[in-house]
Design an enzyme around this catalytic site. Structure first.
Site, PDB file in Angstrom:
ATOM      1  N   CYS A 114       8.105   6.850  -4.758  1.00 40.32           N
ATOM      2  CA  CYS A 114       9.006   5.971  -4.480  1.00 40.32           C
ATOM      3  C   CYS A 114      10.146   4.707  -5.630  1.00 40.32           C
ATOM      4  O   CYS A 114       9.866   5.795  -6.802  1.00 40.32           O
ATOM      5  CB  CYS A 114       8.464   3.511  -4.080  1.00 40.32           C
ATOM      6  SG  CYS A 114       7.555   3.331  -6.182  1.00 40.32           S
TER       7      CYS A 114
ATOM      8  N   GLU B 196      -4.271  -0.214  -1.678  1.00 38.67           N
ATOM      9  CA  GLU B 196      -3.617  -1.238  -1.765  1.00 38.67           C
ATOM     10  C   GLU B 196      -4.836  -2.722  -1.009  1.00 38.67           C
ATOM     11  O   GLU B 196      -5.739  -2.274  -1.654  1.00 38.67           O
ATOM     12  CB  GLU B 196      -3.217  -0.540   0.554  1.00 38.67           C
ATOM     13  CG  GLU B 196      -2.252   0.478   0.855  1.00 38.67           C
ATOM     14  CD  GLU B 196      -1.701   0.907   1.560  1.00 38.67           C
ATOM     15  OE1 GLU B 196      -2.432  -0.041   3.028  1.00 38.67           O
ATOM     16  OE2 GLU B 196      -0.906   1.582   1.533  1.00 38.67           O
TER      17      GLU B 196
ATOM     18  N   GLU C 281       1.191   7.883  -7.452  1.00 42.44           N
ATOM     19  CA  GLU C 281       1.484   8.373  -8.907  1.00 42.44           C
ATOM     20  C   GLU C 281       0.877   6.901 -10.143  1.00 42.44           C
ATOM     21  O   GLU C 281       1.007   7.676 -11.088  1.00 42.44           O
ATOM     22  CB  GLU C 281       3.165   8.299  -9.223  1.00 42.44           C
ATOM     23  CG  GLU C 281       4.102   9.646  -8.317  1.00 42.44           C
ATOM     24  CD  GLU C 281       4.324   8.328  -6.197  1.00 42.44           C
ATOM     25  OE1 GLU C 281       3.480   7.576  -5.672  1.00 42.44           O
ATOM     26  OE2 GLU C 281       4.867   8.499  -5.720  1.00 42.44           O
TER      27      GLU C 281
ATOM     28  N   CYS D  65       0.594   2.173  -6.183  1.00 42.63           N
ATOM     29  CA  CYS D  65       0.734   3.838  -5.650  1.00 42.63           C
ATOM     30  C   CYS D  65      -0.072   4.825  -5.673  1.00 42.63           C
ATOM     31  O   CYS D  65      -0.194   4.924  -7.392  1.00 42.63           O
ATOM     32  CB  CYS D  65       2.430   4.302  -5.435  1.00 42.63           C
ATOM     33  SG  CYS D  65       3.637   3.082  -4.750  1.00 42.63           S
TER      34      CYS D  65
HETATM   35  N1  THU Z   1       2.905   5.341  -2.041  1.00 41.14           N
HETATM   36  C1  THU Z   1       2.792   5.811  -2.812  1.00 41.14           C
HETATM   37  O1  THU Z   1       2.186   5.835  -3.349  1.00 41.14           O
HETATM   38  N2  THU Z   1       3.908   6.231  -4.056  1.00 41.14           N
HETATM   39  C2  THU Z   1       4.797   6.200  -3.453  1.00 41.14           C
HETATM   40  O2  THU Z   1       5.932   6.935  -4.207  1.00 41.14           O
HETATM   41  C3  THU Z   1       5.115   5.885  -1.916  1.00 41.14           C
HETATM   42  C4  THU Z   1       4.529   4.718  -1.170  1.00 41.14           C
HETATM   43  C5  THU Z   1       2.000   4.148  -1.048  1.00 41.14           C
HETATM   44  C6  THU Z   1       2.576   2.844  -1.205  1.00 41.14           C
HETATM   45  C7  THU Z   1       1.969   2.438  -0.119  1.00 41.14           C
HETATM   46  O3  THU Z   1       0.464   2.278  -0.150  1.00 41.14           O
HETATM   47  C8  THU Z   1       2.196   3.046   0.986  1.00 41.14           C
HETATM   48  O4  THU Z   1       2.521   4.352   0.248  1.00 41.14           O
HETATM   49  C9  THU Z   1       3.289   2.678   1.655  1.00 41.14           C
HETATM   50  O5  THU Z   1       4.585   2.498   1.203  1.00 41.14           O
END
Ligand code: THU
Length: 152
Positions: A99, A56, A67, A65
């Site tokens: 996501c 983040e 993935e 993310c």
């Molecule tokens: N996040 C992921 O790393 N992968 C996903 O597919 C869903 C969301 C992370 C993004 C962010 O840092 C946190 O989860 C909350 O959304």
């Protein structure tokens, strides 16, 4: 499990091992804002595993993310063909689906990629196909078809 499975990714032991790699990667998550750590482990056809965690930023929209971190690592190391990906959120036994943005990025390299997530049942994991996670997807084939038809 004694019987051989046609796909390594769908072999229960292999699926659980990949999920475990995702769990280990989750430990490196940098998620001070959401406090929602995610780990991913992407198994390449050549046997290599590329892991990722979410990263983040104080400028929230710049979050990466887990993935997509894994995909970036894999492609930059020369891997483009994948057998499966495991994704785990903060809870060890609760599914955490990728996501929408990650589904699109994963689809680029694996329209049939099995996505392994944890579950609370005895198996400990469940598998979903990319086709089910992103029905009617827009992908490379659509572009190529159009370019060929229009001669561009
Ligand atoms: N996040 C992921 O790393 N992968 C996903 O597919 C869903 C969301 C992370 C993004 C962010 O840092 C946190 O989860 C909350 O959304």
């Amino acid at each position: 499990m004694s019987s051989a499975q046609p796909s390594a990714a769908l072999d229960p032991a292999a699926a659980r091992a990949l999920l475990d790699r995702a769990r280990q990667a989750r430990a490196h998550a940098y998620a001070p804002y959401s406090r929602f750590p995610v780990g991913a482990a992407l198994l390449a056809d050549d046997g290599r595993v590329f892991t990722g965690c979410n990263v983040e930023n104080a400028s929230y929209g710049l979050a990466n993310c887990a993935e997509r971190v894994a995909v970036g690592k894999a492609v930059s190391e020369g891997a483009r063909a994948f057998t499966a990906i495991a994704v785990i959120g903060p809870e060890d036994v609760q599914p955490c689906a990728p996501c929408g943005a990650c589904r699109q990025v994963l689809y680029e390299f694996g329209p049939d990629l099995p996505v392994i997530v944890p579950s609370a049942d005895a198996e400990g994991y469940q598998v979903q196909a990319m086709g089910a996670l992103l029905p009617g997807a827009f992908g490379p084939a659509r572009l190529a078809e159009s370019q060929q038809a229009r001669g561009v």
